[in-house]
Design an enzyme around this catalytic site. Structure first.
Site, short mmCIF file in Angstrom:
data_model
loop_
_atom_site.label_atom_id
_atom_site.label_comp_id
_atom_site.label_asym_id
_atom_site.label_seq_id
_atom_site.Cartn_x
_atom_site.Cartn_y
_atom_site.Cartn_z
N CYS A 39 0.85 -1.19 0.00
CA CYS A 39 0.00 0.00 0.00
C CYS A 39 0.89 1.25 0.00
O CYS A 39 1.88 1.33 0.71
CB CYS A 39 -0.95 0.09 1.18
SG CYS A 39 -2.16 -1.21 1.23
N ARG A 60 4.34 -0.52 -4.46
CA ARG A 60 3.98 -0.95 -3.10
C ARG A 60 2.65 -1.70 -3.05
O ARG A 60 2.28 -2.25 -2.03
CB ARG A 60 3.91 0.28 -2.17
CG ARG A 60 5.21 1.03 -2.06
CD ARG A 60 5.04 2.21 -1.13
NE ARG A 60 4.69 1.77 0.20
CZ ARG A 60 5.56 1.43 1.14
NH1 ARG A 60 6.85 1.50 0.89
NH2 ARG A 60 5.15 1.05 2.32
N TRP A 116 -2.66 -2.79 -1.72
CA TRP A 116 -2.37 -4.23 -1.76
C TRP A 116 -3.35 -4.83 -0.76
O TRP A 116 -3.25 -4.60 0.45
CB TRP A 116 -0.92 -4.49 -1.35
CG TRP A 116 -0.51 -5.92 -1.53
CD1 TRP A 116 -0.04 -6.50 -2.68
CD2 TRP A 116 -0.52 -6.96 -0.55
NE1 TRP A 116 0.24 -7.83 -2.47
CE2 TRP A 116 -0.05 -8.14 -1.16
CE3 TRP A 116 -0.88 -7.01 0.79
CZ2 TRP A 116 0.07 -9.35 -0.49
CZ3 TRP A 116 -0.77 -8.21 1.47
CH2 TRP A 116 -0.29 -9.37 0.83
N ASN A 125 -2.45 2.14 5.43
CA ASN A 125 -1.53 1.04 5.10
C ASN A 125 -1.31 0.27 6.40
O ASN A 125 -0.85 0.86 7.37
CB ASN A 125 -0.23 1.67 4.57
CG ASN A 125 0.92 0.68 4.46
OD1 ASN A 125 2.08 1.08 4.44
ND2 ASN A 125 0.65 -0.59 4.40
N GLY A 126 -1.68 -1.00 6.42
CA GLY A 126 -1.50 -1.79 7.65
C GLY A 126 -2.73 -2.64 7.91
O GLY A 126 -3.55 -2.86 7.01
N GLU A 162 17.65 -18.34 -4.89
CA GLU A 162 17.32 -17.02 -5.42
C GLU A 162 16.89 -17.12 -6.89
O GLU A 162 15.93 -16.47 -7.31
CB GLU A 162 18.54 -16.09 -5.27
CG GLU A 162 18.39 -14.70 -5.86
CD GLU A 162 17.34 -13.84 -5.18
OE1 GLU A 162 16.75 -14.27 -4.17
OE2 GLU A 162 17.07 -12.74 -5.68
N LYS A 168 13.31 -15.89 -8.24
CA LYS A 168 13.16 -14.88 -9.31
C LYS A 168 12.23 -15.41 -10.39
O LYS A 168 11.34 -14.72 -10.84
CB LYS A 168 14.51 -14.54 -9.96
CG LYS A 168 15.49 -13.70 -9.20
CD LYS A 168 15.08 -12.28 -8.98
CE LYS A 168 14.28 -12.14 -7.72
NZ LYS A 168 14.93 -11.66 -6.54
N GLU A 213 8.50 -15.73 -9.15
CA GLU A 213 7.75 -14.51 -8.82
C GLU A 213 7.41 -13.65 -10.04
O GLU A 213 6.38 -12.99 -10.04
CB GLU A 213 8.42 -13.70 -7.71
CG GLU A 213 9.71 -13.05 -8.05
CD GLU A 213 10.35 -12.35 -6.86
OE1 GLU A 213 9.63 -11.92 -5.94
OE2 GLU A 213 11.59 -12.21 -6.85
N HIS A 267 17.38 -37.01 -3.07
CA HIS A 267 16.54 -37.39 -1.94
C HIS A 267 15.08 -36.98 -2.13
O HIS A 267 14.37 -36.76 -1.15
CB HIS A 267 17.11 -36.79 -0.64
CG HIS A 267 18.50 -37.25 -0.38
ND1 HIS A 267 18.79 -38.50 0.15
CD2 HIS A 267 19.71 -36.66 -0.63
CE1 HIS A 267 20.11 -38.65 0.22
NE2 HIS A 267 20.68 -37.54 -0.24
N LYS A 301 6.15 -4.62 -3.34
CA LYS A 301 7.46 -4.35 -2.75
C LYS A 301 7.23 -3.93 -1.32
O LYS A 301 6.25 -3.26 -1.02
CB LYS A 301 8.09 -3.20 -3.55
CG LYS A 301 9.56 -3.00 -3.30
CD LYS A 301 10.36 -3.62 -4.38
CE LYS A 301 11.84 -3.44 -4.19
NZ LYS A 301 12.59 -4.58 -4.72
C1 F6R Z 1 12.10 -11.10 -3.96
C2 F6R Z 1 11.95 -9.99 -3.04
C3 F6R Z 1 11.46 -10.27 -1.67
C4 F6R Z 1 12.20 -9.40 -0.65
C5 F6R Z 1 11.58 -9.59 0.73
C6 F6R Z 1 12.31 -8.79 1.80
O1 F6R Z 1 12.56 -10.68 -5.19
O2 F6R Z 1 12.21 -8.87 -3.37
O3 F6R Z 1 11.56 -11.62 -1.37
O4 F6R Z 1 13.54 -9.76 -0.65
O5 F6R Z 1 10.24 -9.20 0.72
O6 F6R Z 1 12.27 -7.43 1.50
P1 F6R Z 1 13.26 -6.42 2.20
O7 F6R Z 1 14.63 -6.73 1.73
O8 F6R Z 1 12.79 -5.07 1.79
O9 F6R Z 1 13.12 -6.66 3.67
#
Ligand code: F6R
Length: 616
Positions: free
Chosen positions: A2, A27, A74, A100-101, A489, A493, A496, A512, A611
């Site tokens: 948000c 966000r 969001w 937001n929350g 990772e 990537k 997502e 396994h 994000k």
């Molecule tokens: C994946 C991604 C998320 C963040 C996670 C932590 O590409 O971006 O998995 O790494 O939400 O976010 P931060 O680093 O902002 O605490």
């Protein structure tokens, strides 16, 4: 999670708020809305979908008010519908609110308000808070008219359990906004004859670089002429005005198709910035200005406990490997969301380290607070200056990679790996690492931007591979030691941004269980280093090949792979083991990106994600 924007000034608020919302859209992008004070009433426009849709649907020329609030959502409570979009207006029409929350006790507040005649149009917790403020506003004739609005917000928040960053307007107070935070970020921008409020700096840097970071439990009262900050207990707070160093160009696409692409290709420069000024003059170790812990105290630390979420957690796993390998200190890595509830036994000389790009991830923040409550020192690696985690940490390291806007972390992740490698060097040199080994390590770190540049040169080749593999529905990513977290990772990537199922495993673990997935329909991405692990990884590749699995190998230059073993080979330069995870990450960032583009996914705003996860 948000985005919130507020504006009071002389300009048309709607255009400025919509522009701010566009910059905060990463966000949350389920819906967007604005409310503008317009000749004694609220002009509200809200809509599911992107800010662009809201802009098209908003008759901006008719909305001339100069005070307003806006929100990009969001969804938490209530589905993605127009009615659930913010702003919400109280049923008596007096109060407009964005949030937001999560208001955890919204059900009991609603039960309290219903018999008093308040009605609800949405399923949200936010509308409940909005009506609670309206209730207190109506109920407080004894409070001086001038502060009645502010006090009604303060009083309501005393009854609220949960987290919030809010901005509130009152129909009777045409040039006022009250906002408050607990667990969700809020920043005041102090401009020339105008004030702005936002969840983060991206929304305000085009208008001012002067900001005040609000703290939890603070209320901000903005008027056309001034602002004041008080606590929930009505104590005055003296604001500290900081200067933002990010520039507006940092948050623009600058010719790239997506922020993710821009941020992948920015990595050589970003990593250079992370390292700048952080090596000792004798070239044998790293140095950090903000750790706030003496070398003597650091030497007493006999265990590190690393806390993070998502990609940052993967970065911690690499850092664990490097600190244990080079500094010989045991390291524990926890998901922040688990640590906060685990109540595990902890040693006396443990030092905590949280890693978070945004510095606002609620689980990481809560885990940090839990560690502090238990009496531990907590350091933080963050990218966003002035973020909640950065401010509450006892010390730490800023990443300095500029704003990361693509939802999938790229440059922030590799920079976290770099800071981790530098910390391992620093701690190693305080213990058993020799001057010459330190000097060699420093040389390797200084070479990272160039190594990453070389890895990026593979982009056209990787794009071709992506085109051939985009139609697969399952992938395995396999690596060993410090390349296992890179496998995790890579899988994250891919899933997502392309929505393809992918799993990361230590290559030898594949036997396994996950090997059951292998068929012609499930390709594996292998990370192949030269050196002691080479033969072991090749054996795992043979096992996949024997079961007709396709193989994409990300292999260092010296790896002499048996002919025909890998279907595709992506070469990366040979490098020191401390920097290999950084260099090996680049091809899988590109592979995921090009697959997602091939599948026409919304790369920067993948479905269901946002994000900066500021709700639990
Ligand atoms: C994946 C991604 C998320 C963040 C996670 C932590 O590409 O971006 O998995 O790494 O939400 O976010 P931060 O680093 O902002 O605490």
């Amino acid at each position: 999670m948000c985005g919130i924007v507020g504006y009071i000034g002389k300009q048309k608020a709607s255009a400025i708020i919509l522009e701010g919302l566009k910059r905060l859209e990463y966000r949350g992008y389920d819906s967007a809305g604005i409310a503008i004070q317009q000749a004694g009433r609220f002009e509200v426009a809200k809509k599911t979908g992107r800010v662009e849709g809201l802009i098209k649907a908003t008759p901006a020329q008719k909305i001339t008010g100069t005070t307003g609030i806006g929100h990009t959502r969001w969804a938490t409570h209530g589905g993605v519908t127009d009615a659930n979009a913010h702003p919400h207006v109280s049923s008596d029409g007096k109060i407009a609110l964005i949030h937001n929350g999560v208001i955890e006790n919204y059900a009991s507040i609603k039960k309290f308000l219903l018999p008093k005649g308040y009605t609800f149009q949405s399923e949200t917790d936010t509308e409940v808070l909005c009506n609670l403020i309206a209730y207190h506003y109506q109920k407080e004739p004894d409070v001086k008219e001038a502060s009645r609005f502010l006090e009604s917000v303060r009083k309501s928040l005393r009854h609220v359990e949960g987290t919030y960053g809010i901005a509130v307007m009152c129909g009777d107070c045409p040039a006022e906004i009250v906002s408050a935070r607990k667990g969700s970020p809020l920043i005041l921008g102090v401009g020339d004859g105008e004030l702005m409020l936002a969840s983060d700096v991206a929304a305000i840097i085009s208008r001012t670089q002067n900001v005040v970071y609000l703290k939890d439990g603070e209320l901000l009262h903005m008027t056309a002429k001034n602002f004041s900050i008080t606590t929930l207990e009505a104590e005055d707070v003296s604001p500290v005005v900081d200067k933002i160093t990010w520039k507006i160009e940092d948050s623009e696409l600058n010719g790239h198709a997506h922020f993710m692409e821009k941020e992948i290709f920015e990595q050589p420069a970003a990593l250079e910035n992370t390292m700048r000024g952080r090596f000792s003059e004798d070239g044998s170790t790293a140095q950090f200005g903000g750790l706030n812990i003496s070398a003597v105290d650091l030497r007493q630390v006999d265990r590190f406990h690393l806390l993070a979420c998502g990609s940052a957690w993967h970065a911690c796993l690499v850092t664990e490997h490097l600190i244990e390998r080079f500094a010989r200190v045991p390291v524990e890595v926890d998901y922040a969301s688990e640590f906060r509830y685990r109540n595990m036994p902890l040693g006396n000389n443990t030092l905590f380290l949280t890693v978070s790009q945004s510095g606002e991830t609620i689980d990481t923040l809560a885990a940090m607070r839990e560690a502090k409550r238990k009496g531990y020192k907590v350091l933080a690696i963050n990218n966003v200056v002035g973020s909640s985690i950065a401010r509450e940490a006892d010390g730490g390291v800023y990443q300095h990679v500029g704003p990361e806007i693509g939802v999938a972390s790229t440059k922030a992740f590799t920079s976290q790996l770099l800071v981790g490698a530098m910390l391992a060097l620093y701690l190693g040199r305080m213990r058993d690492m020799s001057f010459s080994d330190g000097a060699e390590y420093v040389k390797a770190l200084k070479g990272v931007p160039d190594l990453v540049r070389q890895a990026l040169e593979q982009a056209p080749h990787i794009k071709e591979i992506a085109r051939r593999y985009a139609h697969y529905h399952d992938f395995l990513f396999l690596g060993r030691l410090s390349l296992f977290p890179v496998a995790l990772e890579g899988a994250l990537k891919l899933k997502e941004i392309s929505y393809i199922h992918a799993e990361g495993y230590p290559a030898a673990e594949m036997k396994h269980g996950p090997i059951a997935l292998i068929s012609e329909q499930c390709p594996s991405v292998f990370f192949v280093p030269s050196g002691e692990m080479f033969n072991k990884v090749v054996s795992s590749m043979q096992e996949i090949k024997a079961r007709k699995g396709k193989i994409i190998a990300v292999a260092t230059d010296k790896c002499d792979l048996p002919a025909g073993l890998a279907d595709e080979v992506i070469r990366i330069p040979e490098c020191h083991e401390a920097v290999l995870p950084i260099v090996a990450t680049v091809p899988v960032q590109l592979l995921s990106y090009y697959i997602a583009v091939e599948l026409k996914r919304d790369v920067d705003k993948p479905r269901n994600l946002a994000k900066s996860v500021t709700v639990e």
